[in-house]
Design a protein around this motif. Structure first.
Motif, mmCIF file in Angstrom:
data_model
loop_
_atom_site.group_PDB
_atom_site.id
_atom_site.type_symbol
_atom_site.label_atom_id
_atom_site.label_comp_id
_atom_site.label_asym_id
_atom_site.label_seq_id
_atom_site.Cartn_x
_atom_site.Cartn_y
_atom_site.Cartn_z
ATOM 1 N N ALA A 61 4.137 5.204 2.797
ATOM 2 C CA ALA A 61 2.840 4.971 3.432
ATOM 3 C C ALA A 61 2.976 4.975 4.954
ATOM 4 O O ALA A 61 2.132 5.550 5.658
ATOM 5 C CB ALA A 61 2.261 3.642 2.962
ATOM 6 N N LEU A 62 4.037 4.364 5.453
ATOM 7 C CA LEU A 62 4.264 4.337 6.906
ATOM 8 C C LEU A 62 4.499 5.748 7.445
ATOM 9 O O LEU A 62 3.949 6.124 8.483
ATOM 10 C CB LEU A 62 5.460 3.437 7.230
ATOM 11 N N ALA A 63 5.298 6.531 6.711
ATOM 12 C CA ALA A 63 5.570 7.902 7.160
ATOM 13 C C ALA A 63 4.304 8.750 7.088
ATOM 14 O O ALA A 63 4.003 9.526 8.014
ATOM 15 C CB ALA A 63 6.668 8.515 6.286
ATOM 16 N N GLY A 64 3.531 8.597 6.002
ATOM 17 C CA GLY A 64 2.298 9.362 5.876
ATOM 18 C C GLY A 64 1.279 8.997 6.937
ATOM 19 O O GLY A 64 0.578 9.870 7.475
ATOM 20 N N ALA A 65 1.190 7.721 7.268
ATOM 21 C CA ALA A 65 0.248 7.278 8.296
ATOM 22 C C ALA A 65 0.620 7.829 9.664
ATOM 23 O O ALA A 65 -0.249 8.217 10.454
ATOM 24 C CB ALA A 65 0.204 5.754 8.337
ATOM 25 N N ASP A 66 1.927 7.889 9.949
ATOM 26 C CA ASP A 66 2.362 8.464 11.223
ATOM 27 C C ASP A 66 2.039 9.952 11.283
ATOM 28 O O ASP A 66 1.624 10.479 12.323
ATOM 29 C CB ASP A 66 3.864 8.244 11.410
ATOM 30 N N ARG A 67 2.197 10.630 10.160
ATOM 31 C CA ARG A 67 1.919 12.074 10.119
ATOM 32 C C ARG A 67 0.425 12.359 10.265
ATOM 33 O O ARG A 67 0.023 13.316 10.930
ATOM 34 C CB ARG A 67 2.455 12.659 8.804
ATOM 35 N N LEU A 68 -0.403 11.504 9.650
ATOM 36 C CA LEU A 68 -1.852 11.731 9.641
ATOM 37 C C LEU A 68 -2.577 10.956 10.743
ATOM 38 O O LEU A 68 -3.797 11.075 10.878
ATOM 39 C CB LEU A 68 -2.426 11.328 8.276
ATOM 40 N N VAL B 85 0.802 -2.279 12.783
ATOM 41 C CA VAL B 85 2.174 -2.009 12.360
ATOM 42 C C VAL B 85 2.611 -0.577 12.645
ATOM 43 O O VAL B 85 3.730 -0.204 12.303
ATOM 44 C CB VAL B 85 2.363 -2.321 10.858
ATOM 45 N N ASN B 86 1.739 0.222 13.261
ATOM 46 C CA ASN B 86 2.176 1.557 13.674
ATOM 47 C C ASN B 86 1.499 1.933 14.989
ATOM 48 O O ASN B 86 0.595 1.237 15.472
ATOM 49 C CB ASN B 86 1.936 2.606 12.583
ATOM 50 N N ALA B 87 1.943 3.042 15.554
ATOM 51 C CA ALA B 87 1.459 3.449 16.879
ATOM 52 C C ALA B 87 -0.037 3.720 16.881
ATOM 53 O O ALA B 87 -0.740 3.442 17.851
ATOM 54 C CB ALA B 87 2.230 4.678 17.351
ATOM 55 N N ALA B 88 -0.555 4.296 15.778
ATOM 56 C CA ALA B 88 -1.986 4.615 15.713
ATOM 57 C C ALA B 88 -2.830 3.353 15.768
ATOM 58 O O ALA B 88 -3.892 3.316 16.394
ATOM 59 C CB ALA B 88 -2.285 5.398 14.438
ATOM 60 N N ALA C 102 0.848 -1.189 0.000
ATOM 61 C CA ALA C 102 0.000 0.000 0.000
ATOM 62 C C ALA C 102 0.883 1.238 0.000
ATOM 63 O O ALA C 102 1.937 1.274 0.643
ATOM 64 C CB ALA C 102 -0.911 -0.010 1.215
ATOM 65 N N THR C 103 0.445 2.269 -0.712
ATOM 66 C CA THR C 103 1.267 3.466 -0.920
ATOM 67 C C THR C 103 0.808 4.637 -0.056
ATOM 68 O O THR C 103 -0.257 4.594 0.582
ATOM 69 C CB THR C 103 1.201 3.893 -2.394
ATOM 70 N N ALA C 104 1.612 5.691 -0.091
ATOM 71 C CA ALA C 104 1.257 6.915 0.631
ATOM 72 C C ALA C 104 -0.062 7.480 0.102
ATOM 73 O O ALA C 104 -0.888 7.994 0.872
ATOM 74 C CB ALA C 104 2.374 7.943 0.490
ATOM 75 N N ARG C 105 -0.281 7.379 -1.214
ATOM 76 C CA ARG C 105 -1.537 7.870 -1.785
ATOM 77 C C ARG C 105 -2.729 7.090 -1.243
ATOM 78 O O ARG C 105 -3.789 7.675 -0.974
ATOM 79 C CB ARG C 105 -1.502 7.775 -3.310
ATOM 80 N N ASP C 106 -2.591 5.777 -1.086
ATOM 81 C CA ASP C 106 -3.674 4.967 -0.527
ATOM 82 C C ASP C 106 -4.051 5.462 0.870
ATOM 83 O O ASP C 106 -5.234 5.591 1.211
ATOM 84 C CB ASP C 106 -3.267 3.490 -0.446
#
Length: 229
Positions: A194-201, A217-220, A163-167
């Motif tokens: 995608a991981l960096a974008g998910a952390d930011r958002l 797979v991430n803190a959120a 999955a990508t940042a756009r997704d």
């Protein structure tokens, strides 16, 4: 089609191979396991097309009376034929456990197909307290969109596809438009973007493991699971 307790014998219409099938159990919102009651006298039907509304069957929990929609039983043959297993509608209200009995852990659904991936995501969302999970009509990102009261989700069921940042961004925008939480489920994992974008958002990301587990797979995602627990 023969029967043995809660299992049935299904014959593939294409190659004649016989399969013993046992309906999987799923967790009701009260914690009791429920399973679609199989009809040993019904006629199995070969699945030739997919219609979302026909993919689910209502099963009533005997412990609390709640009726939930779960994946319709079906058998996949090695020859490629998929057969829908008949459900005994008259027995649908007798599934579950007796009030006060011990609640065993529900059986996980192994993820082998796109349908399995959606089922695993639906199970996880219901475990988070979202009872009314349904398919949504969003087409902004690859995969299958799900929605329930207060949350929207995206399931990418393609193995090997990251999955990508756009997704992630498209899902976040959909959630913002509906003033809802969101969660992304991927069978193949995520790109670094995608991981960096998910952390930011602050978008929860889950990987669908072959065993059926949805791994945060991430803190959120960890925080979302923790709030539900």
């Amino acid at each position: 089609m023969g029967t043995m307790s809660d299992s049935v014998l299904v014959c593939c219409a294409t190659c004649g191979r016989r399969h013993r099938y046992t309906a999987p159990s799923y967790p009701c919102v009260c914690g009791a396991p429920v399973a679609a009651p199989l009809d040993p006298h019904g006629s199995p039907v070969t699945v030739t097309r997919r219609v979302w509304d026909e993919e689910w069957v209502g099963v009533r929990c005997a412990a609390c009376g709640t009726e939930s929609q779960w994946p319709r039983p079906e058998v996949g043959c090695p020859c490629g034929t998929v057969t829908s297993v008949p459900v005994d509608r008259s027995a649908a209200g007798r599934t579950g456990r007796a009030p006060g009995s011990r609640v065993p852990a529900h059986r996980a659904v192994p993820v082998r197909t796109a349908r399995d991936a959606v089922t695993a995501a639906v199970l996880h969302l219901r475990g988070l307290g979202h009872r009314d999970v349904r398919r949504a009509d969003r087409r902004a990102a690859p995969g299958i969109a799900l929605a329930a009261r207060g949350i929207v989700a995206q399931v990418d069921p393609v193995p090997g596809r990251l999955a990508t940042a756009r997704d992630v961004e498209c899902l976040w925008l959909s959630a913002m438009a509906e003033s809802a939480q969101c969660a992304h489920f991927s069978r193949g994992g995520y790109t670094d973007g995608a991981l960096a974008g998910a952390d930011r958002l602050d978008v929860p990301l889950f990987v669908l493991e072959p065993c059926g587990r949805c791994r945060a797979v991430n803190a959120a995602a960890v925080a979302l699971d923790a709030r539900a627990g």
